[in-house]
Every structure is written in C-alpha cells, then in structure tokens.
Design a protein around this motif. Structure first.
Motif, short mmCIF file in Angstrom:
data_model
loop_
_atom_site.label_atom_id
_atom_site.label_comp_id
_atom_site.label_asym_id
_atom_site.label_seq_id
_atom_site.Cartn_x
_atom_site.Cartn_y
_atom_site.Cartn_z
N TRP A 85 0.82 -1.20 0.00
CA TRP A 85 0.00 0.00 0.00
C TRP A 85 0.86 1.26 0.00
CZ3 TRP A 85 -4.66 1.66 -1.04
CH2 TRP A 85 -5.14 2.83 -0.46
N PHE A 164 -9.57 4.74 -13.08
CA PHE A 164 -9.44 3.30 -12.89
C PHE A 164 -8.75 2.70 -14.11
CE2 PHE A 164 -9.95 -0.82 -11.52
CZ PHE A 164 -11.07 -1.54 -11.93
N ARG A 169 -4.06 -2.23 -12.30
CA ARG A 169 -4.37 -2.21 -10.88
C ARG A 169 -4.19 -0.81 -10.30
NH1 ARG A 169 -5.45 -6.49 -13.20
NH2 ARG A 169 -4.58 -8.50 -12.57
N LYS A 171 -6.28 2.65 -9.14
CA LYS A 171 -7.56 3.32 -8.92
C LYS A 171 -7.35 4.47 -7.95
CE LYS A 171 -11.46 1.06 -8.77
NZ LYS A 171 -11.58 -0.30 -8.28
N ALA A 197 -14.65 5.07 -11.99
CA ALA A 197 -15.17 4.17 -10.96
C ALA A 197 -15.84 4.91 -9.80
CB ALA A 197 -14.03 3.30 -10.42
N ASP C 404 -8.14 -3.71 -2.40
CA ASP C 404 -9.28 -2.81 -2.57
C ASP C 404 -9.09 -1.89 -3.76
OD1 ASP C 404 -10.83 -0.03 -1.10
OD2 ASP C 404 -11.84 -1.92 -1.53
N ILE C 405 -7.83 -1.61 -4.10
CA ILE C 405 -7.59 -0.79 -5.28
C ILE C 405 -8.31 -1.38 -6.49
CG2 ILE C 405 -5.82 0.02 -6.92
CD1 ILE C 405 -3.86 0.15 -4.62
N GLN C 406 -8.24 -2.68 -6.59
CA GLN C 406 -8.85 -3.32 -7.76
C GLN C 406 -10.36 -3.48 -7.61
OE1 GLN C 406 -7.49 -3.64 -10.49
NE2 GLN C 406 -8.61 -5.15 -11.67
N ILE C 407 -10.83 -3.81 -6.41
CA ILE C 407 -12.24 -4.17 -6.28
C ILE C 407 -13.15 -3.08 -5.74
CG2 ILE C 407 -11.80 -6.63 -6.13
CD1 ILE C 407 -12.05 -6.48 -3.14
N HIS C 408 -12.59 -1.97 -5.29
CA HIS C 408 -13.43 -0.87 -4.80
C HIS C 408 -14.36 -0.40 -5.91
CE1 HIS C 408 -14.70 2.83 -2.93
NE2 HIS C 408 -14.24 3.52 -3.94
N ASP C 409 -15.60 -0.13 -5.54
CA ASP C 409 -16.59 0.36 -6.50
C ASP C 409 -16.81 -0.58 -7.68
OD1 ASP C 409 -17.65 3.36 -6.00
OD2 ASP C 409 -18.21 2.66 -8.00
N THR C 410 -16.63 -1.88 -7.43
CA THR C 410 -16.99 -2.88 -8.44
C THR C 410 -18.07 -3.79 -7.87
OG1 THR C 410 -15.44 -4.56 -7.67
CG2 THR C 410 -14.61 -2.98 -9.29
N PHE C 412 -17.76 -6.65 -6.87
CA PHE C 412 -17.29 -7.46 -5.74
C PHE C 412 -17.88 -6.89 -4.46
CE2 PHE C 412 -14.21 -10.74 -4.60
CZ PHE C 412 -14.09 -10.57 -3.22
#
Lengths: 268, 210, 594
Positions: A85, A164, A169, A171, A197, C404-410, C412
C-alpha cells in the motif's frame, strides 16, 4: 464464474495479485471447512428417535482458540498489506524522474495534459485554462512510455470521478479542489482501458478512455508528432487530427471522437 | 433479591426501583442527551477540523464576532442554569411559590439569551457575515459563515425549544402538578436545560475564544 | 423489594386484565401506544418497502441483463422514467439510489429494529409495555411520513434522488450535476425525519431494557435477541445524530447556499464522506446485529441446545459495536484522504472480522451435538450462518487496501454487501418472522410453504449474488447504466443476464411467503402459547398476548437457553418456571441461582 484477476501489465500487478490470491486461498480454505462443518453437523445431529441434544454451555478453551487464530490471520494479512500500500499510495515513494502528466476528470470525459516542447508541465494551470503554456491535451487518451514510472496529477473539475486502470491495478478518486499524484509503471505495450469508478452523474457509464502504452521510440515519435501538430496549429485553436501513423482507436463515444489541440491562452 | 413468595399473586405493575416513574424518565433523558452530544459533536467537530485544515478560509473570531457581547450572553445562560437549580431545589422542599418564581426567572434569562443572539445575528448579517456563500463579504471565507451559523443556529434552536418546555412545565406547576414525590417533569427539563448550557460553554470557547 | 401500586406523573399502563373500557378503533389500531400494535404497523410498512425496493432492483437487473430493451409492462411508468418501457440513464441512477435507500432505511432497519424491537423487548424482559409508550407511537408516526416523502420524491420534476444512497458531494450538493433538484431535497428531509423516529425508538428500547426487567432477569439471562437490540439501540442513538448533521449541511448547501461541500467556495467534498461513513459504518452493524440475535434464538431452539458461549456472544456483539466506530475509513481508501490513514483503518477493519468469526464458531458450536428440528425458522437461521460466512470472508479482500484498489466500486463490493444484508439480515428477518409470527398473529405459518419458500430463495439468492464476485474481480464497476459501453465488459453480458433471470425468479418466489403470511392469519388457524417449545418469557403468554402482556409479574430463575437440561422432564425449561428439586451442576457460564 471466474475468480482469476485479468492479466496485469504494471509493476503493481504482481504485488496486488499475490495478496489477492493469498487471501483467496486462506478464505477459500476457511469457507470450505466452516461450510463443511455446518452441513456435516446439520446432517449428523438431526433429530432422530432416542437421540437427545447434549447440554453444553460453552468452552473457554474453544473461545480462546477461535479468537486468537482469526486475529493472527487477519493481522498477518494486514501487515502483509502495509508495504504494498505504501509503495503505491505514499507520495514520498513516487520514483523520481517519472513521466508526468495532468489528468482532469469532468462530466463526462477525461482530459490528459502533457508537457509541450519545452518539456515543462504547467502544474499550476487552472482547470478552466488547461492546457497552459505550450502544453497540449488529449481527450480520453493517455499516452505513456513502457517500463518507465508515470505520475498522473489527478484532478476533477466538477464532481468526484475515479481514475481506474483495471489492467494496471490503478484506482484513485479524483476530487475537485485536490491534485492527487497517482503513479504507475506499465510493463507491456498495448492499449488498455481507462474507466470511471465513481458515480458522477448521467454520463458516468460513458467515461471510457484508452491508455496507450508505447515503446520508448514510439513514444518519442508520438511526442514529436504532437509538437509538429502544434506548430501547424492556428492561433485561434481548433481541432486537429493526428497524422495517420499515430491514429489510434479511441473508444466510440462522442466526446472521444475529437482530439483537441489548443494553445495555452485560448478558452476552448 | 426478590422472594418468590412476595410476588406471586400480587397484581403486576411496572417493575421500578424506589423513585418510581422519575427514575425511568430521568434515564430516558440522559440517554437522549447522549444523542444530542453526538449531534453537536458532528457540527462542532466539522468546524474544528475545517478551521485547522484551512485557516485562510476563516478569520480570527475577534475580527468578525462580538466577543464581549457574547460573553455577557454566556453569563446570562449560566445564570439561567443557576435559577433552574434553585427551581428544582425549591420543589424538593415543597416550596411551590419558589418553584414558579425560579422557573419564570429561567425562562426570562433563556429568552434573553435567544434575543441577544438574534440581535447579534442581525448585526453580523449587516457586516456581510452570512451563511450564503454568494453574498459573503466579511473577513475569512464563506465557509466561516456556513459553519458559524450552523453551530450557533442549532444551539439557539435547542435553547428555544428549552424555553417552550420550561413554559410548559411552569404552566403545569401553576396547576399544582408537581410535588416533592412527583418531580420528574421538572428534573428532566432541568437536565435538558443544563445540557444546553454546557453545549454553549463548549461552543463559546471553541468558536469565540480560540 | 416490594412493588407498590403508586401512580406517578407518567401513568403506568395497566397490566392485562385491568383494561376498563374498550378503546375506539382509532386508538386501538391507528394511534396505539401498545408496543405490539406499533411493531405490527412497522411490519406492514417495512414489508411494503421491501417489496418496492425489490421491484426497483428488478428494473436495475432488467437493464443490466437486457440493456435498452423495453421492460414488459414498462410503458405503464411515466416517460420520465421508462419511455416505451426502456430505462432512461437518469432513471437508472435514481433506481440504484432509491433501491439502496429504501432497502436500508425503510425495509431492513425498521424490520429489524422497529418490528422486532417493539414486538420482543417488552415481552422478553417481562414488562407491560415500553418505558415511554407515547414516544413509541410517535416513533412510528414519524417513520411513516418519512416514507411518504421518499415515495413522493419519485413524482416530482427531475425525479428521485440520483446520487447513490451514499449521496457523495459534490454530485449531491447541486442539481446541476445530476438533474435532480427537489428529489434530492426530499430525500434529505425524509431521512432527517426518519432519524428522529430511530433515535426516539433507541431511547425507548435502552430505557426499557435497563429499567424494566422482571425480577430475576439479570443481564446475563437476557435472551440474545434483546441483547442484540440493546446494543443496536446504542449504535442508533449515537450514529443517527451524525447523519442528521451531515444531512443538514448538505440540505443547506443545496437550498440556502452554504458551502460545506462546495470546493469552489472553500468546502470539502471529503468532509461529506467522513461524516457519512462515521455514521455509515455503525449503520451497517445496526443492519445486522439484531439479525444475529434472532439467529441465535432460532438455532438454539431448533437444535434444542443452549447457545454455545452465550457470554462470549454478548461480548462479541459489544466488541463489534465498539470497533464499528473506528473502521469508517475503509469506505474511503481510494477517496484521496491521507493514504497513511488507510493503514490504520485497515488494521481496525481486519480486527472487526474477529468478533464476527467468534459468533460463527459459536453458532456452529450450538448446532454441534444438538438434536436438530429443521423448522422453517431454524432453516433461515442456518442459512444466515452459511451466507454470513461468505459475506464476512469477502470483506477481508476489501479490507486489504492494495486489493481494494482493484475491487473498490466494483460488483465485488455489491456481492459482499448483499451477502451480509440479504444473506445475513434478510434471512435473519425471515427467521424472525416465521418464528414469532405465531406469537403475534395467533396462528403458525404453514411449514411446507415455509420450507419451499426457504429452499427456492436460498438457491436463487446464491445464483444471483455469488457470480457478482466474479464480475467485480473482472473489473465491472458499480452504478453503470450500460456497462457494455466498455469494451472489456462486453462479454459480461451473458453472466449478467443469468443473474437477472435468477433475480426475476427470486422475487416471484417471494409470493409464496406473502401468500403464507396472509393465509396463516385466518381464524381457524390457532396455536397455543408455545408452539416452538421455547424458554423466553414471550412464550408463556397467549398468542397473541393481551394488552398489558402479563397477568402477573413474571419472576425469572434462569437463562433463556436451558434446552435439553439433563434430568428435566422436557427438552426445554422456561425462564420463569420455579425450580424443582433437580440436582444439576451449574455449567461454567451459568449465573449463580438467586
């Protein structure tokens, strides 16, 4: 049903994906064990003639074990996440000498602003003046060199959007009034999706852009072509299409059909 | 501990400890006041965070606000808490006349507070210190006006509601509804009143003095 | 301590049998102060909104499964919504907003808290009614107009709110961004009024549980349904005022012209998110904790066994409630807030998984070595456990900030939230309704229909929501009117269509529940006080209980989960039954006898 992430083309990809798969395995195992136990108990301890339930109120030992073990697992996952992170989001860890550009999200398009021939990106440019100096803008298209860190100064003009890049990867929410540095390094040439997004209004679903990752030489060529196009530009500011060799498939939405090149002082 | 024999066959009533009725209502008021704490925390917290994150959107309180006048007003409100205490003490001793007089004093002081605040608002508005961003012309920025009126406005509304509640209690007192055994109504309104005073002290300190 | 019969300022309700005259219809059923009537009013209101929220979801699913095609019957709706039956983009944004809003605030919350809080608390603690019956009545009669305001917002120009149920600023702070003006303001006003209703309810519940327990009902003899409602009430009490503050700020930005969230004049969009989620995270625990309490009741009852680790269960709920205040930033990892805060919130979020895990293991422990009766309430409770496991585990992915970078607001996230809110809360609600229906309506719901409804719902529910994990992992964002505009999402249409068709079937299956619900009210279908052979005090009363509940003050001698006590005649032992001469060694978690 696909639990696999799409292939990643950035340096972040392997780190993030690794964490995802570790969590997938751990939660997968926990899922299988607990659901199995649930079903097994439901079957084994169903009501039958002559069978009685056993009067058990609890077990301190069990409580300790199933408190400590999950705690260790989740804290462990947390610790594993710290470094990744920070690498990605900590502004102080952005590699020096990254290629910089500004990205404005607005209803309903992305405007990417690049440094012009002078090589200086006018970061203090106001949203309604963009691009400043000899910088130039593209709509819904970001060109970057491969295997080189890129920093996108992410801004928004009206409401929240979110930048996004699923294949890389990446966002980050774009917030009006803030300029947020987002960095990444693409590892493969090609064209990749830019998406929005964060619900931003009526046209939220139309904010598709394209990320064009080019080899070093192609990218240099592209930069030169932009400079050439600028020179051909009349002072009034108008739309110019790119030379044939660099014409790229942009997404088929109305806003993305035009490529705008304008000199600084004009309001477009 | 209850004895089984003592309660079987006895017509049931609400189970209450000694101070029947009062205790439950008092508990209810305390619980409600906790929610009010959270409400004012949201408003005042917003001001504090915004002010310390963006000081140039604000100004020194003295530049815009009248600290002296509000200090006097604070004193007025504190006095009203004292009169409230005296009203309740009077009731506890069976002094009906004292109860009514001290309640009246509290109402007068509370109304005075609201009046002074209205007066303050009037002058601030004239100086361009407004909650509306478009017409804000005072020092600092519109965010200062927005947060100021939000906090003080809602506090003032709570004081006003308190004044009405006190008037209702006074009305009932004049009908002889309260006795040393039946003092719940006065006590809980008193609790509310003290709370409103306490919020003001916090507000005054944070908004006017710091 | 003797109990005297003095009257006080606040008239105590007469207990049953002391009713002097019959109340007129309007005082008995409309403006009633009886907690059972109020609970029933909340029930009908919430079930209506549950159904409406479901219909909105069907329109969302139609658009995602059959994009830009006319909905059958869609021409009946106004042209501002579905001209020719085809969902407009602006209406779609309202659909996702109002689906979330109605489900959370007008279905799940009132079902769990307004219905079960009102119906169960006074009975389970042995009281004649709530501490403040008139305030209780006001609570419903504030929620009802709030619901009407939400419904009205569909009819105004510009339509209903369209900035998401999360109403992020600046999108929500001005109609120029969404095209919605009055609709968003009505949304804000409605929720503000609903907040008063909830806070009033919380004050009532907390006071009743603290002050009005029957003799012998010590804290650790309170049934978990009431415990969970007690803790939930504290969350409501402390979280709703934060929302109130945020709503006022947003409403005043829109109407008066303040600048809390408007960046051009110094406002901070992120302030909204902080305020909203500071309320919002405790809110989601408000939405699940009562269902956890209900699940404990029905599982113990079905398995004929004490709840495993009753005290741990209580402590787990309390821990969840405490931790819920320090995790809110996990909704904001991508928001632009200081990333280092992300680390802090990640740790607290990971930690909050632990008490939930403890509860799951304790439910498994309750079933282990039981003697399981698969009645409909138990089935729903078991489903809660099974689906909550999925929902809880999926939460771990998003707690890990890099993932979470990938799945936030998706999708999932959509999968996760529906696993806990539907798989969890709604199945908990079904468990509660089927379990307590006989107590309040006098007749038991039909078991065969109940099992049929359960089985079909469980299967179809998973067909709808499990694949959404995959959609999210592949990168499908939320709240997209037409995701297939994105090239890389074009091949998600078949899976979306599958989900949509499953969803249509899922809502049709709910008809079975509706039919069962109304059919079982007929007068010929009567049952006694304790059809489930349960232990808590409500089961000692007639079905339905009379006004004032208890003829005599109950006295409690034991905890609520004394099932299958060795040596006892029956496999259950009511809390208020006086002890017989049975030699029994107290268990490690048992309270000492009074």
């Amino acid at each position: 049903m696909n639990w696999f992430l799409p292939p990643s083309v950035s340096t972040f990809g392997p780190e993030i994906d690794r964490l995802y798969y570790i969590i997938l395995v751990i939660t997968g195992v926990i899922f299988l064990v607990t659901e199995f136990l649930l079903v097994y108990f439901l079957i084994k301890y169903r009501k039958r003639d002559g069978h009685v339930a056993e009067y058990i109120e609890g077990s301190m030992k069990a409580e300790i074990i199933w408190t400590a073990v999950p705690a260790v697992i989740v804290i462990g996952l947390g610790i594993m996440s710290f470094g990744v992170w920070s690498d990605i989001k900590d502004p102080s860890r952005i590699p020096p000498d990254s290629y910089e550009l500004i990205l404005h999200g607005r209803q309903f398009e992305w405007e990417a602003t690049y440094a012009g021939a002078d090589g200086i990106l006018e970061l203090d440019c106001e949203p309604d003046e963009i691009p400043c100096g000899d910088d130039f803008s593209l709509l819904n298209q970001i060109n970057v060199p491969v295997n080189r860190p890129v920093t996108v100064h992410l801004r928004a003009s009206d409401v929240l959007h979110s930048f996004f890049l699923p294949d890389l990867r990446v966002k980050q929410d774009a917030v009006p009034g803030m300029s947020i540095p987002v960095w990444f390094e693409a590892t493969q040439t090609g064209q990749y999706t830019i998406g929005c997004a964060e619900l931003c209004g009526l046209g939220h679903y139309t904010m598709e852009g394209v990320l064009v990752v080019q080899s070093a030489s192609e990218f240099q060529q592209w930069e030169t072509d932009q400079a050439v196009a600028l020179q051909d530009e009349s002072p009034g500011g108008s739309t110019v299409t790119l030379p044939e060799e660099t014409a790229i498939q942009t997404p088929d939405n109305a806003a993305a059909k035009e490529v705008m090149v304008a000199s600084g002082a004009e309001d477009s | 501990m209850t004895s089984h024999a003592a309660t079987v066959g006895v017509p049931a009533r609400q189970h209450e400890p000694e101070l029947e009725g009062v205790y439950t209502v008092k508990l209810g008021m305390w619980v409600f006041l906790l929610s009010e704490v959270m409400f004012f925390t949201a408003l005042i917290g917003t001001y504090v965070i915004l002010r310390f994150a963006n000081p140039d959107h604000f100004a020194e309180p003295g530049e815009v606000l009248s600290i002296e006048l509000t200090a006097i007003n604070t004193f007025v409100l504190i006095c009203s808490s004292v009169t409230m205490v005296k009203a309740f003490a009077a009731l506890q001793q069976g002094d009906q006349k004292g109860l009514k007089l001290w309640l009246l004093a509290t109402i007068a002081l509370g109304s005075g507070f609201v009046g002074v605040q209205a007066y303050e608002y009037y002058h601030l508005w004239h100086d361009g210190f407004v909650p509306v961003a478009e017409i804000y012309t005072a020092e600092g920025g519109p965010l200062y006006g927005s947060t100021f009126y939000l906090m003080t406005g809602f506090h003032g509304a709570h004081v006003t509601i308190g004044v009405f509640a006190l008037a209702f209690v006074l009305f009932k007192a004049m009908r002889g509804s309260y006795t040393p055994q039946k003092l719940g109504g006065v006590e809980v309104v008193g609790l509310y009143w003290h709370f409103v005073d306490l919020v003001w002290i916090v507000l005054f300190t944070i908004v006017y003095l710091i | 301590m003797s109990v005297t019969a003095t009257k006080t300022d606040f008239d105590l309700l007469p207990y049953a049998g002391e009713q002097h005259e019959e109340l007129p219809f309007i005082r008995k059923y409309i403006f009633s102060t009886d907690h059972k009537v109020i609970g029933t009013q909340f029930l009908f209101m919430s079930l209506f909104f549950l159904l409406l929220g479901g219909m909105l979801a069907m329109m969302i699913r139609w658009q995602l499964g059959f994009p830009a095609q006319p909905i059958p019957g869609g021409e009946l709706l106004p042209d501002t919504m579905t001209p020719g039956g085809i969902v407009l983009p602006e209406f779609y944004n309202s659909l996702v907003t109002m689906h979330g809003t109605l489900m959370i605030f007008f279905a799940i919350m009132p079902l769990l808290v307004g219905v079960f809080g009102n119906l169960l608390i006074p009975l389970q603690v042995g009281a004649a009614d709530m501490a403040f019956p008139k305030l209780n009545m006001a609570s419903f009669w504030m929620a009802f107009p709030a619901g009407l305001l939400m419904l009205a917002s569909f009819t105004v120009e510009g339509g209903a709110a369209a900035a998401g149920w999360t109403a992020y600023a600046p999108l929500s702070s001005s109609g120029e961004w969404t095209g919605v003006y009055l609709g968003q303001q009505l949304w804000l006003a409605s929720l503000f009024i609903l907040g008063f209703s909830s806070i009033a309810g919380a004050v009532n519940y907390i006071t009743t549980i603290i002050n009005m327990r029957a003799p012998g009902l010590t804290w650790f003899r309170i049934p978990l349904a009431t415990w969970s409602l007690f803790i939930t009430s504290w969350l409501i009490l402390l979280a709703m005022p934060i929302l109130a503050g945020a709503l006022i700020m947003l409403l005043s930005d829109q109407t008066i012209g303040t600048t809390f969230f408007v960046p051009e004049t110094g406002g901070e969009p992120l302030l909204w998110q902080h305020l909203f989620w500071y309320f919002g995270h405790p809110e989601v625990y408000i939405l699940i904790v009562p269902a956890m309490g209900i699940t404990s009741e029905v599982i113990a009852n079905g398995a004929r066994k004490p709840v495993f680790g009753y005290k741990s269960m209580v402590l787990a709920i309390i821990s969840i409630a405490f931790l819920s205040w320090i995790v809110w930033g996990h909704h904001m990892f991508m928001s632009g807030m200081n990333p280092m805060l992300g680390n802090a919130f990640m740790i607290t979020t990971m930690l909050i998984a632990v008490p939930s895990a403890i509860k799951v293991f304790n439910w498994l422990g309750t079933i282990w070595k039981g003697n399981i009766h698969f009645h409909t309430p138990f089935l729903h409770g078991a489903a809660f456990v099974s689906l909550f496991i999925v929902g809880g585990l999926s939460g771990i992915f998003m707690a890990a900030t890099p993932v979470d970078i990938q799945i936030h607001d998706t999708y999932f996230i959509v999968a996760h939230l529906h696993y806990v809110l539907f798989g969890g809360s709604l199945f908990g609600i079904f468990a509660g309704i089927t379990f307590w229906y006989p107590k309040f309506f006098g007749g038991i719901m039909n078991e065969s229909l109940g099992k049929l409804h359960f089985g079909l719902t469980f299967v179809l529910y998973n067909l709808v929501f499990f694949p959404m994990h995959s959609l999210g992992v592949q990168g499908m964002m939320r709240r997209l009117y037409d995701p297939y505009q994105y090239d890389y999402l074009a091949d998600m249409l078949p899976l979306n269509r599958f989900i949509s068709i499953s969803a249509f079937l899922l809502i049709v299956v709910q008809l079975i529940f509706i039919v069962n619900f109304f059919m079982s009210m007929r007068r010929s279908n009567k049952c006694g006080p304790n059809p489930w052979r349960a232990n808590s005090l409500e089961w000692t009363l007639p079905s339905p209980p009379p006004h004032g509940n208890f003829q005599e003050m109950p006295v409690v001698y034991r905890g609520p989960y004394e099932y299958s006590v060795p040596g006892a005649e029956e496999d259950f032992l009511p809390q208020n039954e006086p002890p017989k001469d049975v030699e029994r060694v107290p268990g490690p978690f048992e309270q000492p006898a009074d």
